[in-house]
Design a protein around this motif. Structure first.
Motif, PDB file in Angstrom:
ATOM      1  N   ARG A  44       0.838  -1.208   0.000  1.00 27.64           N
ATOM      2  CA  ARG A  44       0.000   0.000   0.000  1.00 27.64           C
ATOM      3  C   ARG A  44       0.868   1.251   0.000  1.00 27.64           C
ATOM      4  N   LYS A  46       1.075   3.894  -3.039  1.00 27.22           N
ATOM      5  CA  LYS A  46       0.795   5.323  -2.850  1.00 27.22           C
ATOM      6  C   LYS A  46       1.925   6.163  -3.444  1.00 27.22           C
ATOM      7  N   ASP A  65      -5.580  13.822  -3.466  1.00 30.49           N
ATOM      8  CA  ASP A  65      -5.744  12.668  -2.568  1.00 30.49           C
ATOM      9  C   ASP A  65      -6.787  11.705  -3.120  1.00 30.49           C
ATOM     10  N   HIS A  66      -7.873  12.243  -3.648  1.00 30.71           N
ATOM     11  CA  HIS A  66      -8.935  11.402  -4.219  1.00 30.71           C
ATOM     12  C   HIS A  66      -8.405  10.632  -5.433  1.00 30.71           C
ATOM     13  N   ASN A 105      -6.038   7.876  -4.202  1.00 28.94           N
ATOM     14  CA  ASN A 105      -6.763   6.764  -3.572  1.00 28.94           C
ATOM     15  C   ASN A 105      -7.490   5.903  -4.597  1.00 28.94           C
ATOM     16  N   ILE A 149      -4.861   3.814  -6.475  1.00 29.80           N
ATOM     17  CA  ILE A 149      -4.435   2.681  -5.653  1.00 29.80           C
ATOM     18  C   ILE A 149      -5.502   1.590  -5.682  1.00 29.80           C
ATOM     19  N   SER A 150      -6.753   1.971  -5.540  1.00 31.65           N
ATOM     20  CA  SER A 150      -7.842   1.001  -5.544  1.00 31.65           C
ATOM     21  C   SER A 150      -7.923   0.253  -6.872  1.00 31.65           C
TER      22      SER A 150
END
Length: 116
Positions: free
Chosen positions: A8, A12, A43-44, A47, A50-51
């Motif tokens: 993770r 990131k 940040d959105h 994220n 990453i997802s």
């Protein structure tokens, strides 16, 4: 075998670097005048990126798939992805697709074929 928390953190860093390297359009330039909003937008994007990678490669993810937008991107379903996208994701669909297309778990230092 690497800890998924290690993955993770590496993901990131990887996604953040790719986002910083990608060209920004004029819509995103607008947010630079509002630093807090701009940071939240980045940040959105990070994220969601990453997802997407964790969903495509479950061996590096938490063991569950992302939401509807993420699943549509991973399934290469453009119409579904755009139908499920919020305004930030819709404006960054090219980034997400490029990120997914160019990624391999081997980009992660702690990943090896023995981990899967």
């Amino acid at each position: 075998m690497a800890d998924k928390k290690d993955y993770r953190e590496e993901l990131k860093e990887y996604v953040t670097n790719k986002l910083n390297e990608s060209p920004r359009d004029s819509f995103i330039e607008h947010f630079k005048s509002i630093p807090q909003e701009y940071a939240r937008q980045d940040d959105h994007i990070i994220n969601i990126g990453i997802s997407i990678l964790e969903t495509k490669y479950p061996e590096i993810g938490p063991g569950y798939a992302g939401g509807g937008f993420v699943q549509a991107v991973v399934n290469n379903d453009l119409m579904e992805a755009m139908g499920r996208a919020d305004s930030i994701c819709a404006n960054n669909i090219k980034f997400f697709c490029t990120l997914l297309y160019n990624f391999s778990p081997y980009h992660l230092n702690s990943y090896s074929h023995e981990n899967s």
